[in-house]
Each structure stands twice: as C-alpha cells, then as structure tokens.
Motif scaffolding. Structure first.
Motif, PDB file in Angstrom:
ATOM      1  N   PRO C 324       0.811  -1.217   0.000  1.00 11.19           N
ATOM      2  CA  PRO C 324       0.000   0.000   0.000  1.00 11.19           C
ATOM      3  C   PRO C 324       0.848   1.273   0.000  1.00 11.19           C
ATOM      4  CG  PRO C 324      -0.846  -1.568   1.593  1.00 11.19           C
ATOM      5  CD  PRO C 324       0.430  -2.139   1.077  1.00 11.19           C
ATOM      6  N   GLU C 325       2.030   1.215   0.620  1.00 13.09           N
ATOM      7  CA  GLU C 325       2.874   2.411   0.625  1.00 13.09           C
ATOM      8  C   GLU C 325       3.309   2.765  -0.788  1.00 13.09           C
ATOM      9  OE1 GLU C 325       4.323  -0.412   2.796  1.00 13.09           O
ATOM     10  OE2 GLU C 325       2.426   0.213   3.706  1.00 13.09           O
ATOM     11  N   ARG C 326       3.424   1.749  -1.608  1.00 11.23           N
ATOM     12  CA  ARG C 326       3.821   1.990  -2.992  1.00 11.23           C
ATOM     13  C   ARG C 326       2.617   2.254  -3.885  1.00 11.23           C
ATOM     14  NH1 ARG C 326       8.347  -2.603  -4.086  1.00 11.23           N
ATOM     15  NH2 ARG C 326       9.889  -1.831  -2.640  1.00 11.23           N
ATOM     16  N   GLY C 327       1.453   2.254  -3.290  1.00  8.54           N
ATOM     17  CA  GLY C 327       0.275   2.587  -4.080  1.00  8.54           C
ATOM     18  C   GLY C 327      -0.606   1.403  -4.425  1.00  8.54           C
ATOM     19  N   GLN C 328      -0.282   0.240  -3.858  1.00  2.78           N
ATOM     20  CA  GLN C 328      -1.122  -0.923  -4.148  1.00  2.78           C
ATOM     21  C   GLN C 328      -2.542  -0.674  -3.639  1.00  2.78           C
ATOM     22  OE1 GLN C 328      -0.394  -4.583  -2.029  1.00  2.78           O
ATOM     23  NE2 GLN C 328      -0.366  -5.715  -3.965  1.00  2.78           N
ATOM     24  N   GLY C 329      -3.514  -0.940  -4.496  1.00  3.06           N
ATOM     25  CA  GLY C 329      -4.901  -0.744  -4.106  1.00  3.06           C
ATOM     26  C   GLY C 329      -5.299   0.708  -3.982  1.00  3.06           C
ATOM     27  N   LYS C 330      -4.466   1.604  -4.534  1.00  2.02           N
ATOM     28  CA  LYS C 330      -4.766   3.020  -4.400  1.00  2.02           C
ATOM     29  C   LYS C 330      -5.129   3.668  -5.739  1.00  2.02           C
ATOM     30  CE  LYS C 330      -3.682   3.312   0.011  1.00  2.02           C
ATOM     31  NZ  LYS C 330      -2.344   3.527   0.528  1.00  2.02           N
ATOM     32  N   TRP C 331      -4.993   2.915  -6.797  1.00  6.42           N
ATOM     33  CA  TRP C 331      -5.164   3.525  -8.110  1.00  6.42           C
ATOM     34  C   TRP C 331      -6.614   3.439  -8.587  1.00  6.42           C
ATOM     35  CZ3 TRP C 331      -1.254   5.704 -11.345  1.00  6.42           C
ATOM     36  CH2 TRP C 331       0.032   5.671 -10.791  1.00  6.42           C
ATOM     37  N   ARG C 332      -6.954   4.330  -9.470  1.00  6.03           N
ATOM     38  CA  ARG C 332      -8.233   4.273 -10.169  1.00  6.03           C
ATOM     39  C   ARG C 332      -7.972   4.499 -11.645  1.00  6.03           C
ATOM     40  NH1 ARG C 332     -12.074   8.361  -6.783  1.00  6.03           N
ATOM     41  NH2 ARG C 332     -12.267   7.113  -4.889  1.00  6.03           N
ATOM     42  N   ASN C 333      -8.894   4.046 -12.450  1.00 10.74           N
ATOM     43  CA  ASN C 333      -8.800   4.379 -13.869  1.00 10.74           C
ATOM     44  C   ASN C 333     -10.079   5.070 -14.306  1.00 10.74           C
ATOM     45  OD1 ASN C 333     -10.327   2.053 -13.568  1.00 10.74           O
ATOM     46  ND2 ASN C 333      -9.628   1.157 -15.493  1.00 10.74           N
ATOM     47  N   MET C 334     -10.004   5.829 -15.346  1.00 12.66           N
ATOM     48  CA  MET C 334     -11.168   6.563 -15.839  1.00 12.66           C
ATOM     49  C   MET C 334     -10.935   6.911 -17.306  1.00 12.66           C
ATOM     50  SD  MET C 334     -10.318  10.266 -14.108  1.00 12.66           S
ATOM     51  CE  MET C 334     -10.930  11.400 -15.341  1.00 12.66           C
ATOM     52  N   LEU C 335     -11.973   7.433 -17.942  1.00 10.16           N
ATOM     53  CA  LEU C 335     -11.779   7.878 -19.319  1.00 10.16           C
ATOM     54  C   LEU C 335     -10.760   9.007 -19.336  1.00 10.16           C
ATOM     55  CD1 LEU C 335     -15.432   7.916 -20.698  1.00 10.16           C
ATOM     56  CD2 LEU C 335     -13.677   6.167 -20.989  1.00 10.16           C
ATOM     57  N   VAL C 336     -10.017   9.127 -20.407  1.00 15.81           N
ATOM     58  CA  VAL C 336      -8.969  10.150 -20.463  1.00 15.81           C
ATOM     59  C   VAL C 336      -9.614  11.537 -20.450  1.00 15.81           C
ATOM     60  CG1 VAL C 336      -7.414   8.628 -21.728  1.00 15.81           C
ATOM     61  CG2 VAL C 336      -8.842  10.230 -22.986  1.00 15.81           C
ATOM     62  N   PRO C 337      -8.921  12.542 -19.908  1.00  7.62           N
ATOM     63  CA  PRO C 337      -9.473  13.896 -19.907  1.00  7.62           C
ATOM     64  C   PRO C 337      -9.935  14.301 -21.311  1.00  7.62           C
ATOM     65  CG  PRO C 337      -7.463  13.838 -18.634  1.00  7.62           C
ATOM     66  CD  PRO C 337      -7.608  12.481 -19.253  1.00  7.62           C
ATOM     67  N   THR C 403     -11.809 -10.621 -13.137  1.00  6.76           N
ATOM     68  CA  THR C 403     -10.372 -10.398 -13.058  1.00  6.76           C
ATOM     69  C   THR C 403     -10.061  -9.431 -11.922  1.00  6.76           C
ATOM     70  OG1 THR C 403     -10.397 -10.582 -15.442  1.00  6.76           O
ATOM     71  CG2 THR C 403      -8.356  -9.834 -14.437  1.00  6.76           C
ATOM     72  N   LYS C 404      -9.241  -9.905 -11.024  1.00  6.14           N
ATOM     73  CA  LYS C 404      -8.892  -9.054  -9.888  1.00  6.14           C
ATOM     74  C   LYS C 404      -7.631  -8.266 -10.210  1.00  6.14           C
ATOM     75  CE  LYS C 404     -12.141 -10.425  -7.220  1.00  6.14           C
ATOM     76  NZ  LYS C 404     -13.221  -9.555  -6.796  1.00  6.14           N
ATOM     77  N   ALA C 405      -7.602  -7.075  -9.715  1.00  3.74           N
ATOM     78  CA  ALA C 405      -6.397  -6.277  -9.916  1.00  3.74           C
ATOM     79  C   ALA C 405      -5.994  -5.691  -8.573  1.00  3.74           C
ATOM     80  CB  ALA C 405      -6.667  -5.173 -10.914  1.00  3.74           C
ATOM     81  N   SER C 406      -4.793  -6.042  -8.139  1.00  2.96           N
ATOM     82  CA  SER C 406      -4.356  -5.548  -6.828  1.00  2.96           C
ATOM     83  C   SER C 406      -3.990  -4.076  -6.899  1.00  2.96           C
ATOM     84  CB  SER C 406      -3.160  -6.357  -6.342  1.00  2.96           C
ATOM     85  OG  SER C 406      -2.059  -6.138  -7.206  1.00  2.96           O
ATOM     86  N   LEU C 407      -3.817  -3.589  -8.116  1.00  3.19           N
ATOM     87  CA  LEU C 407      -3.370  -2.208  -8.277  1.00  3.19           C
ATOM     88  C   LEU C 407      -4.480  -1.213  -7.912  1.00  3.19           C
ATOM     89  CD1 LEU C 407      -0.992  -0.470  -9.422  1.00  3.19           C
ATOM     90  CD2 LEU C 407      -2.215  -0.480 -11.577  1.00  3.19           C
ATOM     91  N   PHE C 408      -5.710  -1.558  -8.301  1.00  2.00           N
ATOM     92  CA  PHE C 408      -6.802  -0.589  -8.172  1.00  2.00           C
ATOM     93  C   PHE C 408      -7.490  -0.711  -6.820  1.00  2.00           C
ATOM     94  CE2 PHE C 408      -6.452  -1.352 -12.797  1.00  2.00           C
ATOM     95  CZ  PHE C 408      -6.096  -0.070 -13.163  1.00  2.00           C
ATOM     96  N   GLU C 409      -8.184   0.370  -6.460  1.00  2.00           N
ATOM     97  CA  GLU C 409      -8.973   0.351  -5.229  1.00  2.00           C
ATOM     98  C   GLU C 409      -9.916  -0.850  -5.260  1.00  2.00           C
ATOM     99  OE1 GLU C 409     -10.986   4.118  -5.205  1.00  2.00           O
ATOM    100  OE2 GLU C 409      -9.619   4.929  -3.686  1.00  2.00           O
ATOM    101  N   PRO C 410     -10.020  -1.568  -4.151  1.00  3.88           N
ATOM    102  CA  PRO C 410     -10.818  -2.792  -4.162  1.00  3.88           C
ATOM    103  C   PRO C 410     -12.261  -2.552  -4.593  1.00  3.88           C
ATOM    104  CG  PRO C 410      -9.570  -2.611  -2.126  1.00  3.88           C
ATOM    105  CD  PRO C 410      -9.358  -1.329  -2.865  1.00  3.88           C
ATOM    106  N   THR C 411     -12.781  -1.378  -4.282  1.00  2.00           N
ATOM    107  CA  THR C 411     -14.170  -1.129  -4.618  1.00  2.00           C
ATOM    108  C   THR C 411     -14.344  -0.492  -5.990  1.00  2.00           C
ATOM    109  OG1 THR C 411     -13.979   0.986  -3.486  1.00  2.00           O
ATOM    110  CG2 THR C 411     -14.906  -0.848  -2.227  1.00  2.00           C
TER     111      THR C 411
END
Lengths: 293, 309, 479
Positions: C324-337, C403-411
């Motif tokens: 988590p300190e490195r950002g695991q589970g902290k990312w989100r994705n969205m449409l590009v600006p 498909t699980k991704a540890s990178l993104f926020e769990p929710t």
C-alpha cells in the motif's frame, strides 16, 4: 612453385577463408546494393537507385555521419591525448607502483561492452547515479547524462575511454620505453624543461605510433555499434545514431539493398578519412632521432 | 592491493646528475594524487558491479546510491541466479541458466582460440622464416584486408551464414576467423623476433618436415607469443555481442553476453539490477582469472604488437 | 479438426450466464476470492477456481460451463512451438497453460529485446525462425504485405463474431487474416488516490477537460511533488502519450485507410502536438525513461500520481507496486481527460497480433495455440489475469469482471472503466506500415517542436514529409 607447396599449404587457410567469407560476401554485397531484394523474393536490378536514395534523400545518413564525426572529434583527441599524457606520467622515472597503475588502467580491457553498458547506465543515471551525486557535492546541478544530445555523446566517450584507455596507454608506454634515455639526459643537460623535453624529444619519437593509432581508432569508431545501442540506443531523438546503427536499421526495416549500399558508403567514408589523415600527417611516418634497438 | 606495487628495475639506475629538489618532489606528489584519484575512478565501475550484486534490489536505485549495503551484503542475487534459492514471483528466472551461458561462451571462445592460434602460427611461421615466390605480395594482401571495414560485409556475410545452415551454431565464430590478418601479422612479428634462422636451418638439414618444424620446434619456443594471441582472441570472442546476438537465437545456445543483454529487458516489470550485476560478475570472472594469470604476457603483447608495427 | 462442434449461440449463452453469475457473485459477500498470482501453475488453477465458483453460485451455468470446458479441450496435440516476443509475456503464461492441457506439446517462449531484429536476420538467413511472433499492428501489416505470414483465415473466420472488430481489422490484409487478434488497448487515464487526496481532492471529475487536467497536474505537483503524467525528456515510451492520446481522441491518423497517403501533418496532428507541448511546457511530468529503474523508483516513492495508460500496463505495474505504501490498491482508472472537439475519450497504444510464419512445421498446432490463447475462455482468462485485455467478446462480456487487480482500489469498478473506453474506440483508426514509421521518428521530429526550437506547423510538415518519403520506400521495399 611445387617446391614450395608446403609453404602455400600453410598460408592457404587464410586465403581460402577470405575467398568464402570475405570476397564472396563482398561481391554479393555489390550485387545487392544495386538491387531490390527481400528474403524469399527474387533480386531485382535497379541500378543506382539505392545509392541515389541514400545519398540524396536519406536524412539519417547525414545525421549518422555527423554524429559519428562529432564523436570522432571528441574521442580521438581526448582518448589518444589522454592516453599519451598518462603514459608519459607512468613513464616517470621514479614512479613507484607503475605496474599497479598500468594493470589497473588496463583492467577494463577484459570487460564486455554489454556489461559495461549496464554499469555505466547505473553510474550515470540522472537521479540515482553516483556521478551526479558526487558532482552535486561540489555544487554542480544534475546532468542529464543519457538524455541530452551533448551529454549522451560525452557519456559514450567516457565509456569508450574507460574501456580502451588502458590499451592505448600500454601501446604508448611501449613506444616511450623504446626511446633512448640518453636523449632525455642530453636534453636535460641542455637545460630543457619537462614540457620542452616532451615536445622536442618524446613526441617526435612516437609520431609513427600515434599515426597508426589515429588510423586504427578512426576505423574502429566508424564501426561503433554495441555501446551506443546499449547505452542510449541512438537517442535522444536520433542524435547519437551512428553509421553502423543506421545500416542495421536499414537492414531490419527490410531495405536490404540500401543496407548493403550503406556498407559501401561507410567503407568509402573510412577510406576517405584515412587518406586525408595519411596525407596531412604524412610526415609523422618518420621518426626523428634514434630508437634504442 | 599494496602487494602488487613493485618497483621497476629500470628506476634503480638512478640518474643523480641533478639534485632531487623540492620542486620535483612536489611534482611527484601531485602526480601520485592525480594517479590515485584516476585509479579510483577507473576501479569504481568494477566496485559498483561487485557491490551491486551483493545489495538487495531495494537498495539499488535509491535516491542516494550506497557505497555499502546498509543491511550488510547478501548473496541472494547469486543464490537466485544459480537456482539455489527458489525464486518467488520470478518465473522467468527458472529459464535463465547463467552457468550454461558462461559455459557456452567459454566453449565458443576456447575452440575459436585453439583453431586461431594453430592456423595463425602456421601462416606466421611461413611468412617469417620461409621464402617463396610472391611472399611479400601475399603478405601485403593479407595486411590490406585489415583495412576492409566490417560494415561492408555485414549484411551479405549474414545471409551467407544462413545459407550454410550455421544459424544457432558456433561455427560462424570458429571457421571464418580461423586465420586472421591480425593473427598472422602478430605471429610473424613474434617469430621474427624470437626464433633465429639457424635453428630452423639446422632442423631442415636434419630432414625434418615443415610440419614437424612447426609443431616440434617453432610452437614450443613460441608458447609466449601464442599465449598473447590466444588471450587477445579469447577476450574478443568471449565478449562478442553484435553477431552472436543475431546468430544465437536459441535460448540454449546463446552466450552469456547475449543472455545478459536480454536479461536487462527480460524482466521489464522489475529490472533486477542486483541479478544483472551478479550475472555480470559471473560472466567477468573467467576473464579476470585469465587476465591475472597471464597479465604479463597480455600487456607485453599489446605493447610489443603495436610498437613493432 | 481441432475444433469440435462449436456453437456460437451456446457460447453467447454461456457468456450471458457467466455475467449473471458474476453479478450474483458480486452481490454475495465473500464469494469469489481469486488470488491473482504471477505464477503460471497457479493461473491454471485460478481459471479452474473461477469456473468452480461460478458453478457453485449459479446452478444453471453448470451445464454450459462443462460444455465450455469440453469445447476448449482439443484432440491430442503433439509437437513443438516456439514464440518470440518481448520478455515477461502473457503468451508465455498461455503457453504454459496450453502445455499443461496438452502434455504432448513442448512450448518455448523466448522473450527478449531486439527479437524483431532477430526475425529479420533469420528471414535473411532463411533459417532460425520461430513458429510465432507477437507483432505490433503495423509490423503485422508489413509482414502480411511481404507474404511471410501464415494464412489463418479459416480459423479466425470461425471466431469472427466473437472478436473485437477493430482488432480483427489489424490482422486483416486483402480480406485474409494473417494472425490472431491479440490484446486490445482501450487506454485509460490512471491516478493514485492517496496522492490526489494529499493534494486536496481525492476524486478526479470524470468529465475533466484537458485544460483543467493541466491545472490539476500543476497543483498536485506543487503540493505533493508528484507528477500526474509521464513526459520524459527523450520523448519516448510512455512519454509520447501526451501526443498520441489527443491525436487519437481528435480523430487523427498517420495514414488513410490505403496506407499510402500520410495525413499526420493535418490540423488534427498539429493540434495534438500543441496539446503535447502544453504538457511539456508545464514541466510537471515525470521525467524518467519508461520502465527504467528510475521510473520504477519514482512509482515506488510516490512520485507518479497519474498517467495515461494502456490496460496492459497493469501487468507490469503490479509486480512493482507490491504494498500500500507503494500505491497498491490506491489507483483508479477513468476515461482520459476530454479534449475540446475530441471524438473518443481513449486511445490506442500497443496491442499486438499473434502471427505465425508461413514456414511453420505444423500449421494446425500453431492455430490450435492461437485459438486457445485468444478464442477460449480458459486462454483469455490466463492472458487476462496477466494484465492484457484479450479481444474475446464472450470473455470480455462476462469473465472479465472476475479479473482481480491488486493495483486498483478494491471497490473501484476498473473493468467497467475499461469497457467504457472500449465503447469509445474508433473504427476509423489505422495502424498500417506508416504507423511504424511515425512511431520510429516521433522523438526525433517531436522534440524540436516541444522544445520550441521549431514552430509546430513547420515541424509537423517536415515530419509528415519524412514519413511520406520513408513510407514510400518501405512500401516499395516490401512489394
């Protein structure tokens, strides 16, 4: 002739191998450079088209030639000049530890360009490397060693110097040690300073070696490939692209005919440069003074 | 290190015509400072490679590079590379056999050297000690090929290798370079300098064949010169990269240089510089051993090779 | 025939049921816990687990799932397969799974840098080629024009309706298929919420405009020191996205559909370069070479707060972002600006095609592997778990959600965001031979414009002329 059959037999391997692996590819290359070809297809004769395209419309040729010459101008004087200065230093009469220094400077000879590139990448890294850290200690701002044209060329120069300096030092040392000590003693008696001794005694004596090294180093640099590919991959923006790299690029972008033609253009450039060097430095062939042996 | 410092015998012939004055002493002190600093610079890449291989990956590429791993050196990188410690999360390591690659390189270089030394000494002997029609012309021809840039032949040479079916074999590194212009030249120089004509003449009178003279007389005397050539070509072939990266595409046949160059990018997700440095150390060790065993011959070879040219 | 009676309707039914099952599974607490690991053996297990879980939750799917499993098992296969591509590869994982299924097959993946040069060398030499390679879209088109690729039309045709159309087009030349559509790349914008939170506002407005985005990047950089995009001084790797994204978004192309007319220097191209220059001039981007140690260092140290990103980047990120300190589970994705006047809020970068060579020993085996990898639920799950997005619609519409991704926020519904981007993808975007020429010269011609050494209009014109000339030479050479 028959009497000497064994002699001819003994030297034949070179000539046989040269015919197969030197001359045949050379002739094939000439044919290829006048053709359009790709694997699996027939060769189509297209006359001088490849050469025309390369010489008239290939911007990379100019860029690569310019880069190679700029690097040549960097590397030759600093490399050979540096090696000569170091050799003179190591030749100092009362130097203790001469063989230690000599061995140390020569040690990089055993490393491979691949491995050296890894190490230099890590040493020269803008944010994480030792070089910038140490320079930061004396207040020099971080230098983008690998990402800015000028510095990238310097980095390649540094790498080549690190690898090749020892060999050059040894060659110069060999030449220096062949100079008769009496010449220096005579100069000393005449009251010549160390600098005067260098220019009046040392340099004239080693000029042939110097010329030999200039020529071989030039040819070597014209074939510069692996360190550049591994260190900067021709970047940034193609500004460290070398001639040899461009040739491989052409080949791998399926332009075989142009690639072969490019090889001959490189050959022509080398020949030209070598001839110019030999012409301008022709007086360097002769040694003034006398050698020991 | 200090033990390798030795005093050159020549310095014993002191020239005492002039007094050993202060200015000169100062000059020597500055010279030592300069040389020592430069030596540190020259040695540092080796140090970086060695210490980098002993650091945990986390310590490499930190904002401030470390001279010494804070948690003490670790052999983990070596254990992982040698598959002694099972890799977790690094499946690609299972297919990376560093010892095999080093072995491949050693095989490739050793055979190349044996072939080269034999054929070059043979030709060098003939050019040094025999006289026959067109000798000088033929020798000049050999020297001229030295000036041929490799670039000219690169593409067609490659096609030829493919047509011979030599892809993924070491033959392209053994056969075409079996007799080289540089090697013949070097061996000729050595033979001219070390073997007197009389020995050869007397052997000829005794009825020895040329082959016997070469193998029983010349080669034993010439061991020193042969070692020089052997080492120069050993280092060259062992470190060859451009050709081998294109020819040795099979993972089983590739050399350690090719394998390491690929390894840098073979773990894009996590550039394991610790493993890379460990691999580099293992790849360099054989050459360092060769270097320290034969350093006299190598350095003298380099020095004399050029000066006599 | 390898492929037994494959009934598409049944398959779609399965996919539908799979989706339903997933939806149900998502409602129930603590149902599907799929441990995503990089280890291949485990991935095969993961696949089984997914199937098992779905089975458990929805009785109805049982029958269909079984059928899927049956159809995916080919008749006994024997032989050797070698695939070349960049290292660290989903195809390797798929190959291991394929081997596990077919013990008679020996699969070797050679992943290394510069493999494309080796292909060329092997072609010239006439021997030493692998069976398959992982060609980028433009390289596929070049190779197809050269006639060196295996015609796999028959196999691909069977799956035509199950594969993403824009991806199919990239494998098609003159009506024939010369490769199996590989991963699709509906690119997103990713950001790290702990960094945006530190800067004041955790959420980024999903409808953010480009100028607002630049302002945001500036603020975040000032407040936290983190960059919200990658813009390296080499203008390579991920650093080219500030140009590629607006170019795609605005409807730009390198060449037209014929591949002969170069249009990069039109107004769209100039505008895109303008946008890139804005990002460059802001000096708020991360200046590190893509995937270099400093790049990963920056990510670990929280110096990268956001980036335009193709989905496949996740596979690379997750091995480095491990806590988590490195950002695991902290990312989100969205449409590009959104760019003013932009058509699509996504872009395409990378995404290759699995091509076989004409010279392969066993075309049937090659096609069986292709089919398994990108046209079966099992193969798609393996490659999807690695981190790429396989183009297989039945998988995309159903199992993808699992498909699980540890990178993104769990929710965070990250797959939903990718599907959204997928819907935005253009059908009038062409990656033909000229695209490769463009990519190969982007840094050289782009840098002077970004640095302001050359006006954008002139610079683009010059670049366009260069691509025009080089493209002509290339097309000539491969005729």
């Amino acid at each position: 002739m028959w009497r000497h059959r064994v002699d001819y037999l003994f030297i034949s391997p070179f000539f046989i191998l040269f015919l197969i692996f030197g001359l045949y590819p050379l002739l094939f290359g000439i044919q290829l450079s006048f053709s359009r070809w790709q694997p699996g297809k027939d060769m189509v004769f297209i006359g001088l088209d490849n050469y025309k395209t390369l010489l008239l419309t290939d911007p990379e040729l100019k860029q690569a030639l310019l880069n190679t010459i700029v690097m040549l101008l960097w590397i030759l004087p600093t490399g050979l000049g540096g090696a000569l200065v170091l050799a003179v230093m190591l030749n100092a009469r009362k130097l203790v530890g001469r063989s230690f220094f000599r061995t140390l400077f020569f040690l990089p000879f055993v490393t491979s360009q691949v491995i050296v590139s890894f190490v230099f990448q890590s040493l020269l890294d803008k944010d994480y490397g030792w070089v910038n850290l140490l320079m930061g200690l004396v207040g020099i701002p971080p230098i983008p060693w690998l990402t800015q044209t000028f510095w990238a060329q310097i980095s390649i120069t540094l790498l080549l110097h690190w690898m090749g300096m020892g060999t050059n030092i040894l060659i110069f040392l060999g030449a220096l040690q062949a100079i008769d000590r009496e010449l220096y003693e005579a100069a000393e008696i005449d009251g010549a300073t160390a600098t005067q001794q260098f220019f009046n005694v040392t340099f004239p004596m080693i000029r042939p070696v110097m010329l030999f090294m200039i020529i071989t180093a030039t040819i070597g640099l014209m074939n510069l490939y692996a360190p550049v590919v591994l260190l900067t991959n021709g970047g940034p923006g193609g500004t460290t692209l070398t001639l040899f790299m461009r040739m491989i690029q052409l080949m791998t972008s399926i332009r075989y005919g142009e690639g072969a033609g490019f090889g001959f253009i490189i050959g022509g450039i080398i020949l030209l440069i070598t001839l110019v060097q030999m012409k301008f430095l022709s007086s360097w062939w002769t040694v003034e003074g006398k050698l020991k042996q | 290190m200090a033990t390798t410092i030795s005093v050159q015998p020549k310095t014993k012939q002191l020239v005492t015509r002039k007094s050993w004055n202060i200015r000169r002493r100062l000059g020597y002190i500055l010279l030592y400072i300069f040389l020592i600093l430069l030596s540190v610079g020259f040695f540092f890449p080796f140090y970086q490679m060695a210490i980098g291989s002993l650091m945990p990956k986390e310590e490499l590429f930190k904002l401030y590079p470390q001279l010494w791993p804070p948690g003490g050196p670790t052999l983990r990188a070596y254990l992982l590379l040698l598959h002694i410690e099972p890799p977790t999360n690094m499946a690609y390591l299972a297919n990376f056999h560093i010892l095999r690659y080093v072995g491949n390189s050693l095989l490739m270089a050793t055979v190349a050297v044996l072939i080269q030394v034999f054929f070059n000494t043979m030709a060098g002997y003939v050019f040094a000690k025999r006289s026959f029609p067109f000798k000088n012309q033929l020798f000049s021809m050999i020297l001229v090929t030295l000036l041929l840039p490799t670039a000219i032949n690169f593409v067609p040479f490659f096609i030829l290798i493919g047509r011979l079916g030599w892809m993924n074999t070491y033959l392209p590194f053994w056969i075409p370079g079996a007799a080289t212009a540089f090697g013949i030249f070097l061996m000729r120089q050595f033979i001219v300098a070390t073997i007197p004509d009389e020995i050869i003449d007397s052997a000829t009178i005794d009825g020895a064949s040329q082959f016997q003279i070469l193998t029983r007389l010349v080669m034993p005397i010439m061991t020193g010169g042969m070692v020089v050539l052997a080492i120069l070509s050993f280092v060259g072939v062992y470190n060859e990269f451009v050709m081998s990266s294109l020819i040795l595409t099979n993972p089983d046949t590739r050399t350690v240089q090719v394998a390491l160059a690929n390894f840098l990018k073979s773990n894009i997700r996590a550039p394991n510089y610790d493993l890379l440095f460990a691999g580099s150390v293992m790849a360099t060790i054989p050459l360092l051993v060769v270097f320290f065993v034969f350093q006299r011959q190598i350095m003298e070879g380099v020095m004399s090779g050029a000066i006599k040219g | 025939m390898i492929h037994k009676s494959f009934n598409r309707r049944k398959f779609l039914k399965a996919a539908f049921l799979g989706t339903a099952a997933t939806a149900l599974a998502a409602c129930a607490p603590q149902t599907v816990t799929v441990e995503v690991t990089r280890q291949v053996e485990k991935q095969v297990e993961v696949t089984k687990e997914v199937v098992k879980e779905v089975e458990k939750n929805v009785e109805v799917t049982k029958e269909v799932i079984k059928e899927v499993a049956v159809t995916a098992v080919p008749v006994e296969l024997k032989g050797e397969l070698t695939v070349w591509g960049h290292a660290d590869h989903p195809l390797d994982n798929a190959g291991q799974a394929f081997m596990a299924k077919n013990p008679g097959v020996k699969f070797t993946f050679v992943g290394e840098d510069g493999w494309d040069k080796k292909v060329e060398a092997a072609l010239a030499a006439g021997s030493g080629l692998p069976d398959m390679v992982w060609y980028e879209a433009d390289a596929t088109q070049v190779a197809a024009r050269r006639g060196i690729l295996l015609d796999v039309t028959e196999m691909v045709k069977k799956h035509e309706s199950e594969l993403v159309p824009s991806k199919l087009a990239e494998a098609r030349y003159q009506g024939k298929y010369y490769g199996m559509p590989g991963d699709i790349t509906p690119n997103n914008y990713w950001y790290r919420t702990d960094i945006t939170e530190k800067a004041g506002a955790k959420d980024i407005n999903p409808d953010i405009k480009y100028d607002e985005f630049l302002q945001l990047s500036k603020d975040v950089k000032a407040k936290t020191g983190a960059s919200m995009y990658v813009m390296n001084s080499n203008f390579t790797g991920q650093g080219i996205l500030p140009f590629l994204v607006p170019h795609y978004s605005l409807g730009g192309n390198v060449s037209d559909e014929s591949g002969e007319n170069i249009v990069i220097d039109n107004e769209i191209g100039q505008q895109a370069m303008n946008y890139a220059k804005q990002a460059w001039d802001l000096k708020a981007g991360l200046d590190a070479d893509w995937f270099s140690p400093p790049y990963w260092g920056a990510i670990k140290e929280g110096k990268l707060g956001g980036t335009w990103s193709p989905p496949w980047m996740r596979g690379f990120f997750e091995t480095e972002v491990t806590s988590p300190e490195r950002g695991q589970g902290k990312w989100r994705n969205m449409l590009v600006p959104a760019y003013p006047g932009g058509k699509a809020r996504c872009n395409v970068w990378g995404g290759a095609t699995l091509c076989g060579f004409k010279t392969v020993k066993d075309p049937a085996l090659v096609m069986a592997y292709m089919e398994y990898t990108f046209a079966s639920i099992e193969g798609a799950t393996v490659t999807g778990n690695w981190g790429i997005i396989p183009p297989y619609l039945p998988w995309l519409k159903g199992y993808f959600k699992l498909t699980k991704a540890s990178l993104f926020e769990p929710t965070w519904d990250w797959t939903g965001q990718i599907v959204k981007a997928l819907d935005q993808m253009r059908t009038d975007f062409y990656r033909l031979p000229a695209y490769g020429v463009m990519m190969g010269s982007l840094d050289k011609f782009g840098l002077p414009m970004l640095k302001g050494e050359k006006p954008i209009k002139d610079g683009m014109q010059e670049w366009g002329d260069y691509i025009r000339a080089e493209n002509k030479k290339l097309l000539e050479a491969i005729k």
